[in-house]
Design a protein around this motif. Structure first.
Motif, PDB file in Angstrom:
ATOM      1  N   GLU A 124       0.776  -0.974  -0.030  1.00 55.50           N
ATOM      2  CA  GLU A 124       0.091  -0.068   0.369  1.00 55.50           C
ATOM      3  C   GLU A 124       0.755   1.185   0.049  1.00 55.50           C
ATOM      4  N   TYR A 125       1.944   1.005   1.005  1.00 51.47           N
ATOM      5  CA  TYR A 125       2.783   2.490   0.671  1.00 51.47           C
ATOM      6  C   TYR A 125       3.828   2.587  -0.440  1.00 51.47           C
ATOM      7  N   LEU A 126       4.237   1.668  -1.356  1.00 44.42           N
ATOM      8  CA  LEU A 126       4.928   1.142  -2.048  1.00 44.42           C
ATOM      9  C   LEU A 126       4.080   1.892  -3.369  1.00 44.42           C
ATOM     10  N   ALA A 127       3.183   1.321  -3.741  1.00 43.79           N
ATOM     11  CA  ALA A 127       1.840   1.910  -4.597  1.00 43.79           C
ATOM     12  C   ALA A 127       1.459   3.073  -4.107  1.00 43.79           C
ATOM     13  N   LEU A 128       1.280   3.453  -3.514  1.00 48.17           N
ATOM     14  CA  LEU A 128       1.283   5.407  -2.718  1.00 48.17           C
ATOM     15  C   LEU A 128       2.217   6.437  -3.561  1.00 48.17           C
ATOM     16  N   ALA A 129       3.132   5.491  -3.046  1.00 46.62           N
ATOM     17  CA  ALA A 129       4.771   6.997  -3.637  1.00 46.62           C
ATOM     18  C   ALA A 129       4.426   6.686  -5.188  1.00 46.62           C
ATOM     19  N   ASP A 130       4.490   5.419  -5.903  1.00 47.47           N
ATOM     20  CA  ASP A 130       5.108   5.913  -7.151  1.00 47.47           C
ATOM     21  C   ASP A 130       3.743   6.140  -7.159  1.00 47.47           C
ATOM     22  N   GLU A 131       2.343   6.458  -7.177  1.00 48.36           N
ATOM     23  CA  GLU A 131       1.397   6.952  -7.225  1.00 48.36           C
ATOM     24  C   GLU A 131       1.535   8.793  -6.993  1.00 48.36           C
ATOM     25  N   ILE A 132       1.933   9.130  -6.254  1.00 45.51           N
ATOM     26  CA  ILE A 132       2.487  10.717  -5.461  1.00 45.51           C
ATOM     27  C   ILE A 132       3.712  10.594  -6.601  1.00 45.51           C
ATOM     28  N   CYS A 133       5.008  10.124  -6.156  1.00 41.22           N
ATOM     29  CA  CYS A 133       6.113  10.243  -6.424  1.00 41.22           C
ATOM     30  C   CYS A 133       6.710  10.374  -7.747  1.00 41.22           C
ATOM     31  N   GLY A 134       6.047   8.864  -8.181  1.00 40.78           N
ATOM     32  CA  GLY A 134       6.643   8.347  -9.966  1.00 40.78           C
ATOM     33  C   GLY A 134       6.807   6.902 -10.330  1.00 40.78           C
ATOM     34  N   PRO A 135       6.799   6.314 -11.291  1.00 44.28           N
ATOM     35  CA  PRO A 135       7.425   4.968 -11.068  1.00 44.28           C
ATOM     36  C   PRO A 135       8.436   5.452 -10.924  1.00 44.28           C
ATOM     37  N   GLY A 136       9.242   4.281 -10.449  1.00 42.59           N
ATOM     38  CA  GLY A 136      10.669   4.666  -9.969  1.00 42.59           C
ATOM     39  C   GLY A 136      11.487   5.283  -8.796  1.00 42.59           C
ATOM     40  N   TRP A 137      10.974   5.960  -8.592  1.00 38.75           N
ATOM     41  CA  TRP A 137      11.594   7.046  -7.321  1.00 38.75           C
ATOM     42  C   TRP A 137      11.952   6.105  -6.789  1.00 38.75           C
ATOM     43  N   VAL A 138      10.600   5.587  -6.470  1.00 39.67           N
ATOM     44  CA  VAL A 138      11.226   4.907  -5.094  1.00 39.67           C
ATOM     45  C   VAL A 138      12.566   3.385  -4.685  1.00 39.67           C
ATOM     46  N   THR A 139      13.481   4.100  -4.110  1.00 45.45           N
ATOM     47  CA  THR A 139      15.092   2.962  -4.040  1.00 45.45           C
ATOM     48  C   THR A 139      15.566   3.566  -2.465  1.00 45.45           C
ATOM     49  N   PRO A 140      16.997   2.557  -2.327  1.00 46.76           N
ATOM     50  CA  PRO A 140      16.696   2.486  -0.928  1.00 46.76           C
ATOM     51  C   PRO A 140      17.520   4.296  -0.191  1.00 46.76           C
ATOM     52  N   GLN A 141      17.440   5.009  -1.716  1.00 47.25           N
ATOM     53  CA  GLN A 141      17.853   6.577  -1.486  1.00 47.25           C
ATOM     54  C   GLN A 141      17.251   7.605  -0.944  1.00 47.25           C
ATOM     55  N   THR A 142      15.516   6.677  -1.888  1.00 48.46           N
ATOM     56  CA  THR A 142      14.423   8.061  -1.507  1.00 48.46           C
ATOM     57  C   THR A 142      13.034   7.132  -0.721  1.00 48.46           C
ATOM     58  N   PHE A 143      13.523   5.649  -0.233  1.00 48.30           N
ATOM     59  CA  PHE A 143      12.098   5.257   0.835  1.00 48.30           C
ATOM     60  C   PHE A 143      12.598   4.063   1.399  1.00 48.30           C
ATOM     61  N   ARG A 144      12.088   4.177   2.632  1.00 49.37           N
ATOM     62  CA  ARG A 144      12.155   3.284   3.801  1.00 49.37           C
ATOM     63  C   ARG A 144      10.914   2.869   3.821  1.00 49.37           C
ATOM     64  N   PHE A 145      10.904   1.544   4.902  1.00 50.73           N
ATOM     65  CA  PHE A 145      10.594   1.137   5.675  1.00 50.73           C
ATOM     66  C   PHE A 145      11.375   0.538   7.085  1.00 50.73           C
ATOM     67  N   GLY A 146      10.475   1.537   8.363  1.00 52.77           N
ATOM     68  CA  GLY A 146      11.179   1.068   9.472  1.00 52.77           C
ATOM     69  C   GLY A 146      10.671   0.439  10.271  1.00 52.77           C
ATOM     70  N   ALA A 147      11.180  -1.514  10.437  1.00 52.52           N
ATOM     71  CA  ALA A 147      10.245  -2.328  10.797  1.00 52.52           C
ATOM     72  C   ALA A 147      11.009  -3.416  11.020  1.00 52.52           C
TER      73      ALA A 147
END
Length: 256
Positions: A210-233
């Motif tokens: 769900e969070y990855l889909a939100l990031a793709d929607e808002i910031c664009g496909p390809g934006w998510v990388t370890p330099q831009t997105f993390r899960f604290g878990a």
């Protein structure tokens, strides 16, 4: 629809494997570091108490796993001098990333002036280390306050906007994530690279998706990388590894 296995493969290298328990000791941190280098791929980072930074750094020295620690944690209310000491000691011990709790109570009650002042000092003290700013969105609660805290963090030089400490009843929520991701997108439009960290209560592959889909929607496909997105878990790792066919993982850590 994206398959669970695809989500799991995306999520694994984005995890900040976290243990911030009062009972943590050197042995627990060593086990956490062992878990971080999984049969499928290493996680992005381990996040532990400042006391254990040197131990984690030593245990992970031959890996690409980064070492993160927390300061001004969990309440965001320490004097600036103490926070700067925490940062200096963590960096001396080898920390790669600082997860700093913004003075969110000041944002709620006093318009955020003190929070902004401390934020500026913290950014300078990090001396190039990655700075993840924890906004404690569950306590801010109102969208306007979450957006205000995000502005303070971005203007103060945050590298990541992070939802939660994991120490309050409400952790990450899709609504708060949307506000923070929109702040990341707007920062990019102004030439700033600001990432997002979803933390607090994300324990299964479906939730991560769900969070990855939100990031793709808002910031664009390809934006998510370890330099831009993390899960604290921590619990998420077991679910991801199980989905990828590597069992449930060894050991137990908690928090987040």
């Amino acid at each position: 629809m994206t398959s669970d296995s695809t989500v799991a493969a995306r999520a694994l290298p984005l995890i900040d494997l976290t243990s911030l328990n009062d009972s943590d000791d050197a042995d627990a941190v060593a086990r956490l570091c062992e878990r971080a280098v999984t049969p499928a791929a290493p996680v992005a980072a381990v996040c532990i108490w400042p006391l254990f930074v040197a131990i984690a750094k030593s245990n992970l020295r031959d890996t690409n796993v980064r070492v993160a620690t927390v300061v001004n944690f969990p309440g965001g209310s320490f004097p600036t001098e103490k926070v700067l000491r925490q940062i200096a000691e963590a960096l001396d011990d080898g920390a790669d990333e600082i997860d700093y709790v913004l003075n969110y109570a000041d944002v709620i009650t006093l318009q955020g002036v003190k929070a902004a002042e401390q934020m500026a000092a913290v950014r300078a003290a990090c001396n190039g280390a990655t700075l993840k700013v924890i906004l404690e969105t569950g306590s801010l609660a109102k969208p306007a306050l979450i957006a205000k805290a995000a502005r303070i963090a971005v203007e103060g030089g945050a590298d990541f906007l992070k939802t939660s400490t994991g120490k309050v009843p409400v952790g990450a929520t899709p609504g708060a994530a949307r506000i923070l991701l929109e702040a990341c997108r707007d920062a990019a439009g102004q030439g700033r690279n600001v990432g997002f960290k979803a933390s607090g209560g994300i324990r299964d592959v479906q939730g991560a998706g769900e969070y990855l889909a939100l990031a793709d929607e808002i910031c664009g496909p390809g934006w998510v990388t370890p330099q831009t997105f993390r899960f604290g878990a921590s619990g998420l790792l077991d679910a991801v590894l199980a989905e990828l066919g590597h069992g449930a993982g060894a050991g137990n850590s908690s928090s987040y």
